[in-house]
Write a protein that holds these residues in place. Structure first.
Motif, PDB file in Angstrom:
ATOM      1  N   PHE A  52       0.787  -1.312   0.117  1.00 28.57           N
ATOM      2  CA  PHE A  52       0.132  -0.210  -0.070  1.00 28.57           C
ATOM      3  C   PHE A  52       0.940   1.389   0.026  1.00 28.57           C
ATOM      4  O   PHE A  52       0.598   2.193  -0.714  1.00 28.57           O
ATOM      5  CB  PHE A  52      -0.982   0.071   1.188  1.00 28.57           C
ATOM      6  CG  PHE A  52      -1.991   1.004   1.327  1.00 28.57           C
ATOM      7  CD1 PHE A  52      -3.148   1.010   0.825  1.00 28.57           C
ATOM      8  CD2 PHE A  52      -1.525   2.365   2.242  1.00 28.57           C
ATOM      9  CE1 PHE A  52      -3.868   2.138   0.999  1.00 28.57           C
ATOM     10  CE2 PHE A  52      -2.576   3.448   2.214  1.00 28.57           C
ATOM     11  CZ  PHE A  52      -3.640   3.273   1.579  1.00 28.57           C
ATOM     12  N   ALA A  55       2.121   1.892  -3.313  1.00 31.31           N
ATOM     13  CA  ALA A  55       1.349   2.215  -4.337  1.00 31.31           C
ATOM     14  C   ALA A  55       0.740   3.703  -4.175  1.00 31.31           C
ATOM     15  O   ALA A  55       0.612   4.495  -4.996  1.00 31.31           O
ATOM     16  CB  ALA A  55       0.217   1.396  -4.270  1.00 31.31           C
ATOM     17  N   GLN A  56       0.889   4.242  -2.861  1.00 25.36           N
ATOM     18  CA  GLN A  56       0.243   5.554  -2.667  1.00 25.36           C
ATOM     19  C   GLN A  56       1.456   6.601  -2.144  1.00 25.36           C
ATOM     20  O   GLN A  56       1.112   7.671  -1.975  1.00 25.36           O
ATOM     21  CB  GLN A  56      -0.790   5.459  -1.531  1.00 25.36           C
ATOM     22  CG  GLN A  56      -2.014   4.617  -2.209  1.00 25.36           C
ATOM     23  CD  GLN A  56      -3.379   4.884  -1.463  1.00 25.36           C
ATOM     24  OE1 GLN A  56      -3.403   5.635  -0.457  1.00 25.36           O
ATOM     25  NE2 GLN A  56      -4.506   4.450  -2.205  1.00 25.36           N
ATOM     26  N   GLN A  57       2.353   6.054  -1.717  1.00 20.94           N
ATOM     27  CA  GLN A  57       3.590   7.016  -1.467  1.00 20.94           C
ATOM     28  C   GLN A  57       4.717   6.744  -2.351  1.00 20.94           C
ATOM     29  O   GLN A  57       5.630   7.601  -3.091  1.00 20.94           O
ATOM     30  CB  GLN A  57       3.810   6.900  -0.059  1.00 20.94           C
ATOM     31  CG  GLN A  57       2.660   7.461   0.756  1.00 20.94           C
ATOM     32  CD  GLN A  57       2.678   9.061   0.924  1.00 20.94           C
ATOM     33  OE1 GLN A  57       3.457   9.680   1.319  1.00 20.94           O
ATOM     34  NE2 GLN A  57       1.380   9.531   0.571  1.00 20.94           N
ATOM     35  N   MET A  60       5.743   7.473  -6.100  1.00 20.57           N
ATOM     36  CA  MET A  60       5.752   8.574  -6.436  1.00 20.57           C
ATOM     37  C   MET A  60       6.840   9.486  -5.927  1.00 20.57           C
ATOM     38  O   MET A  60       7.640  10.419  -6.966  1.00 20.57           O
ATOM     39  CB  MET A  60       4.204   9.690  -5.924  1.00 20.57           C
ATOM     40  CG  MET A  60       3.401   9.179  -6.639  1.00 20.57           C
ATOM     41  SD  MET A  60       1.791  10.162  -6.182  1.00 20.57           S
ATOM     42  CE  MET A  60       1.476   9.206  -4.408  1.00 20.57           C
TER      43      MET A  60
ATOM     44  N   ILE B  66      -9.591   8.553  -3.564  1.00 21.50           N
ATOM     45  CA  ILE B  66      -8.991   7.793  -2.893  1.00 21.50           C
ATOM     46  C   ILE B  66      -9.742   7.336  -1.698  1.00 21.50           C
ATOM     47  O   ILE B  66      -9.563   6.207  -1.124  1.00 21.50           O
ATOM     48  CB  ILE B  66      -7.638   8.482  -2.634  1.00 21.50           C
ATOM     49  CG1 ILE B  66      -7.090   8.797  -3.871  1.00 21.50           C
ATOM     50  CG2 ILE B  66      -6.707   7.296  -1.792  1.00 21.50           C
ATOM     51  CD1 ILE B  66      -5.664   9.723  -3.390  1.00 21.50           C
ATOM     52  N   GLY B  70      -9.901   3.397  -1.671  1.00 20.53           N
ATOM     53  CA  GLY B  70      -8.730   2.913  -0.858  1.00 20.53           C
ATOM     54  C   GLY B  70      -7.642   2.709  -1.658  1.00 20.53           C
ATOM     55  O   GLY B  70      -7.132   3.555  -2.543  1.00 20.53           O
ATOM     56  N   TYR B  71      -7.101   1.190  -1.794  1.00 23.95           N
ATOM     57  CA  TYR B  71      -5.740   1.006  -2.409  1.00 23.95           C
ATOM     58  C   TYR B  71      -5.879   1.282  -3.940  1.00 23.95           C
ATOM     59  O   TYR B  71      -5.037   1.859  -4.441  1.00 23.95           O
ATOM     60  CB  TYR B  71      -5.476  -0.313  -2.270  1.00 23.95           C
ATOM     61  CG  TYR B  71      -4.476  -0.830  -3.342  1.00 23.95           C
ATOM     62  CD1 TYR B  71      -3.170  -0.930  -3.179  1.00 23.95           C
ATOM     63  CD2 TYR B  71      -5.039  -1.412  -4.546  1.00 23.95           C
ATOM     64  CE1 TYR B  71      -2.306  -1.299  -3.931  1.00 23.95           C
ATOM     65  CE2 TYR B  71      -4.256  -1.661  -5.432  1.00 23.95           C
ATOM     66  CZ  TYR B  71      -2.651  -1.606  -5.384  1.00 23.95           C
ATOM     67  OH  TYR B  71      -1.993  -2.119  -6.279  1.00 23.95           O
ATOM     68  N   ASP B  72      -6.989   1.116  -4.301  1.00 25.12           N
ATOM     69  CA  ASP B  72      -7.225   1.332  -5.640  1.00 25.12           C
ATOM     70  C   ASP B  72      -7.099   2.659  -6.371  1.00 25.12           C
ATOM     71  O   ASP B  72      -6.952   3.017  -7.483  1.00 25.12           O
ATOM     72  CB  ASP B  72      -8.585   0.661  -6.455  1.00 25.12           C
ATOM     73  CG  ASP B  72      -8.456  -0.985  -6.281  1.00 25.12           C
ATOM     74  OD1 ASP B  72      -7.537  -1.433  -6.756  1.00 25.12           O
ATOM     75  OD2 ASP B  72      -9.683  -1.511  -6.245  1.00 25.12           O
ATOM     76  N   GLY B  73      -7.241   3.619  -5.463  1.00 23.70           N
ATOM     77  CA  GLY B  73      -6.751   5.171  -5.790  1.00 23.70           C
ATOM     78  C   GLY B  73      -5.490   5.291  -6.278  1.00 23.70           C
ATOM     79  O   GLY B  73      -5.047   6.242  -6.889  1.00 23.70           O
ATOM     80  N   ALA B  74      -4.644   4.362  -6.137  1.00 23.58           N
ATOM     81  CA  ALA B  74      -3.195   4.240  -6.557  1.00 23.58           C
ATOM     82  C   ALA B  74      -3.387   4.413  -8.174  1.00 23.58           C
ATOM     83  O   ALA B  74      -2.206   4.877  -8.646  1.00 23.58           O
ATOM     84  CB  ALA B  74      -2.517   3.033  -6.113  1.00 23.58           C
ATOM     85  N   LEU B  77      -2.948   8.048  -8.540  1.00 23.00           N
ATOM     86  CA  LEU B  77      -1.659   8.373  -8.107  1.00 23.00           C
ATOM     87  C   LEU B  77      -0.356   8.053  -9.013  1.00 23.00           C
ATOM     88  O   LEU B  77       0.289   9.215  -9.343  1.00 23.00           O
ATOM     89  CB  LEU B  77      -1.489   8.345  -6.638  1.00 23.00           C
ATOM     90  CG  LEU B  77      -2.668   8.417  -5.890  1.00 23.00           C
ATOM     91  CD1 LEU B  77      -2.518   7.900  -4.279  1.00 23.00           C
ATOM     92  CD2 LEU B  77      -2.344  10.005  -5.463  1.00 23.00           C
ATOM     93  N   TYR B 231      -9.672  -1.155   2.630  1.00 23.81           N
ATOM     94  CA  TYR B 231      -8.743   0.035   2.240  1.00 23.81           C
ATOM     95  C   TYR B 231      -7.499  -0.215   1.685  1.00 23.81           C
ATOM     96  O   TYR B 231      -7.243   0.440   0.909  1.00 23.81           O
ATOM     97  CB  TYR B 231      -8.847   1.015   3.619  1.00 23.81           C
ATOM     98  CG  TYR B 231      -8.534   2.313   3.079  1.00 23.81           C
ATOM     99  CD1 TYR B 231      -9.755   3.145   2.784  1.00 23.81           C
ATOM    100  CD2 TYR B 231      -7.249   2.918   3.100  1.00 23.81           C
ATOM    101  CE1 TYR B 231      -9.522   4.471   2.313  1.00 23.81           C
ATOM    102  CE2 TYR B 231      -7.101   4.140   2.831  1.00 23.81           C
ATOM    103  CZ  TYR B 231      -8.351   4.922   2.367  1.00 23.81           C
ATOM    104  OH  TYR B 231      -8.026   6.241   2.036  1.00 23.81           O
ATOM    105  N   PRO B 290      -3.265  11.088  -0.123  1.00 24.58           N
ATOM    106  CA  PRO B 290      -3.802   9.998   0.336  1.00 24.58           C
ATOM    107  C   PRO B 290      -3.816   9.883   1.888  1.00 24.58           C
ATOM    108  O   PRO B 290      -4.618   9.279   2.545  1.00 24.58           O
ATOM    109  CB  PRO B 290      -2.427   8.831   0.023  1.00 24.58           C
ATOM    110  CG  PRO B 290      -1.992   9.367  -1.122  1.00 24.58           C
ATOM    111  CD  PRO B 290      -2.080  10.840  -1.096  1.00 24.58           C
ATOM    112  N   SER B 291      -3.133  10.953   2.290  1.00 30.33           N
ATOM    113  CA  SER B 291      -3.357  11.207   3.826  1.00 30.33           C
ATOM    114  C   SER B 291      -4.499  11.871   4.164  1.00 30.33           C
ATOM    115  O   SER B 291      -5.192  11.523   4.927  1.00 30.33           O
ATOM    116  CB  SER B 291      -2.003  12.060   4.450  1.00 30.33           C
ATOM    117  OG  SER B 291      -0.828  11.610   3.625  1.00 30.33           O
TER     118      SER B 291
END
Lengths: 85, 563
Positions: A52, A55-57, A60, B66, B70-74, B77, B231, B290-291
């Motif tokens: 996770f 993928a989200q930090q 990038m 997001i 959850g994860y799929d928002g990646a 991103l 999530y 995401p935060s």
């Protein structure tokens, strides 16, 4: 003729650098962020699952570093082959 | 002072700033109008690119998407940032060396074809109009929510501001206004996010708070408890996640309004660094999103799940819930009549939250001060106006430079071309405003189309143009046609319910890949066909091969631009 071989050497050096950096680019995003994410989610970084995080930090942050590394190393390669502006 | 007074003050001040900057940067020639005289420093172009790229949707909807995916928002991103690596390594430096003014300039010259030039110009106009309508709509919505003016009036005010700096200053006016707009939008995004991170976790930096705070474990626990989907794990097919991410990356790198920004810097070296600055500035917002998404979702669930109907009506700390309820974006319905509202994944759910609330309402939910709430409105407007102006310039340059000057009237004088450019950008603003007031119902569908189209056409076309000397006119056109036709048929077929009004989708997912990711397949087809057809036909003329050689060498970028 000498120019031609210099340009060829420059282009080869450029392609090699691009390949290396794109391999890292694909690894952090497609491999760590997607393909291996379910597996990496068993490991935690701080308080969140590693897949996770990639993928989200992480992916990038790596992307930004990759571009600056490319720009910096190309400054050197441009000078080495005497094609700089 | 009230939130409303603060909002008028901050929006008014920022607009006055844009007008002043636009006036100071008015231009007298086409080089200034189309590529800002190629004198924009790398870091300023990075900020302008970031503002150009981050639209009302990035600013308002991203964190909300997001929070719900959850994860799929990646996919968004990684997809919308990874494209900048492709741009920096594979496209921007060489296009800057090539010089000229537009993307169709490169396509037309490299493939020695006026047909390719015309197709590229029309595709650029189509992609840009798709986008710009949504931006003008975003301007109208922010005005109506924060300043209580009608949506149409909000759109008209936005049009007047954009017209002022775009018509007078062209790319130069737009660039420097975008730099200011970036400062406003990033401040508006980060200040509430930092405050929120500190309130919830005690760690002020949102990125660190997400990783080292306990938000994600708490949120995952709550989601499971309420029966929502996970999530932290994907809820889609992996092949689809992969295809969508690739399509968004290649699409980003192929969007004309992004590429053209790299024509405005003074050198090849500056183009490389500029891409780095652009992505750094974009990542500031994208790594915060995401935060913000996780904080806001946790906050909303903890505040609203099980809340009594009385509290929603009367409690002072829930006044934000009442004001959002009146917009219809937040709804409560006590289905089981127990006097309290519960949240659930099935139809016993009694609280419905629109995803657009996440960014706009969170400062109020967290009880932040009035000026911080007000700056969010100024930030949303900055995001919408900066993206709209960049897109309008692409529309203007495609029609006035590529079609009028390069195809129809190559003898047009400098001053004639500048007048046509100004008239076209003014006309484009009127059309965009019309669509902002009367939005076509399928905007979201068409945006997926824009990325698919850019991934299946511009990206392979430009990449092969630089990296494969052997790709010729026939191969490029064949590849582009196959890529475009395949992608179009697949998207229209899969989204036929929304686009054509059929009762069922005409085509199902292609090997598990949905409409958003189908551009990846279109792109691969384009590459393969262009490569094979080029090798089966005659090599490009020597002068074209020499041109490819020259774009690969950085030296001489200044001289190359003056022809």
């Amino acid at each position: 003729m000498e120019d031609k071989s210099r340009y060829e050497g420059y282009w080869k050096a450029n392609i090699r650098l691009i390949m290396i950096l794109l391999a890292i680019w694909a690894f952090v995003s497609y491999v760590c962020g997607i393909l291996l994410a379910p597996m990496l989610n068993n490991i935690t970084l701080g308080q969140i699952p590693l897949g996770f995080w990639f993928a989200q930090q992480g992916s990038m942050i790596t992307f930004v570093i990759l571009i600056f590394v490319y720009a910096k190393l190309m400054d050197g390669i441009d000078k080495e082959y005497d094609v700089n502006e | 002072m009230s939130v409303e007074v603060w909002t008028y003050l901050l929006v008014g001040l920022s607009f006055a700033g844009y007008i002043y900057i636009g006036y100071m940067n008015r231009v007298k020639d086409t080089k200034g109008f189309y590529v800002a005289g190629q004198g924009v420093p790398a870091i300023a172009n990075g900020a302008a690119t970031a503002a150009d790229w981050m639209s009302a949707a990035s600013f308002i909807s991203m964190a909300g998407i997001i929070a719900f995916l959850g994860y799929d928002g990646a996919i968004y991103l990684m997809g919308w940032t990874g494209g900048y690596v492709l741009l920096a390594l594979l496209l921007a430096p060489y296009l800057r060396k090539f010089g000229q003014y537009t993307v169709p300039d490169f396509v037309g010259d490299r493939y020695y074809s006026q047909t390719a030039r015309a197709i590229a110009a029309l595709a650029a106009v189509f992609i840009s109009f798709t986008y710009v309508a949504g931006q003008m709509r975003g301007v109208g919505i922010v005005f109506s929510r924060y300043l209580q003016v009608e949506i149409w009036l909000g759109v008209v005010i936005g049009m007047i501001i954009v017209a002022f700096f775009a018509v007078l200053g062209g790319m130069k006016g737009i660039t420097w206004t975008q730099v200011a707009q970036y400062a406003v939008l990033i401040l508006a995004y980060l200040v509430p996010a930092f405050a929120l991170a500190f309130i919830i976790t005690g760690i002020p930096v949102p990125q660190l708070a997400l990783t080292f705070g306990d938000i994600i474990p708490r949120l995952e626990g709550l989601q499971t408890e309420l029966g929502f989907s996970s999530y932290i794990n994907s809820n889609r097919a992996m092949i689809d996640v992969l295809a969508i991410t690739i399509a968004l990356m290649a699409g980003t790198a192929g969007l004309p309004h992004v590429i053209v920004r790299f024509y405005t810097v003074p050198s090849v070296r500056a183009a490389r660094y500029s891409a780095g600055w652009a992505l750094l500035f974009i990542a500031l917002l994208y790594t915060t999103a995401p935060s913000l998404a996780a904080f806001a979702k946790l906050n909303l669930i903890e505040t609203l799940n099980g809340v009594s109907a009385d509290a929603v009506q009367t409690a002072p700390e829930l006044s934000w819930a009442r004001s959002w309820e009146t917009t219809g974006l937040l709804t409560f319905e006590d289905k089981n009549g127990d006097g309290a509202y519960i949240m659930a994944a099935d139809d016993t759910n009694e609280v419905t939250i629109d995803r657009d609330i996440i960014v706009l309402a969170t400062p109020e939910v967290a009880g932040l001060a009035a000026p911080i709430i007000a700056i969010v409105a100024a930030g949303g407007l900055a995001a919408a106006l900066s993206t709209a102006s960049g897109l309008l310039l692409v529309i203007s340059s495609s029609l006035s430079h590529d079609i009028y000057y390069r195809l129809l009237k190559p003898t047009a004088s400098e001053s004639e071309r500048l007048i046509v450019g100004r008239l076209v950008i003014f006309g484009a603003i009127l059309v965009a405003g019309y669509f902002g007031i009367n939005p076509p119902g399928f905007v979201a569908e068409v945006v997926a189309f824009a990325f698919g189209l850019a991934a299946a056409s511009f990206f392979p076309l430009i990449l092969l143009g630089i990296f494969d000397k052997r790709t010729n006119n026939t191969g490029a056109v064949a590849g582009m046609i196959v890529g475009l036709v395949f992608t179009t048929i697949m998207i229209v077929g899969q989204r036929s319910v929304q686009l054509l009004g059929t009762p069922e989708p005409m085509i199902g997912p292609f090997m598990g890949i949905t409409a958003q990711g189908i551009g990846t397949v279109g792109m691969i087809l384009n590459f393969v066909i262009a490569f094979v057809v080029s090798r089966a036909t005659e090599a490009p003329p020597q002068e074209i091969q020499d041109m490819v050689e020259s774009v690969r060498i950085p030296r001489g970028a200044g001289a190359a631009s003056s022809h």
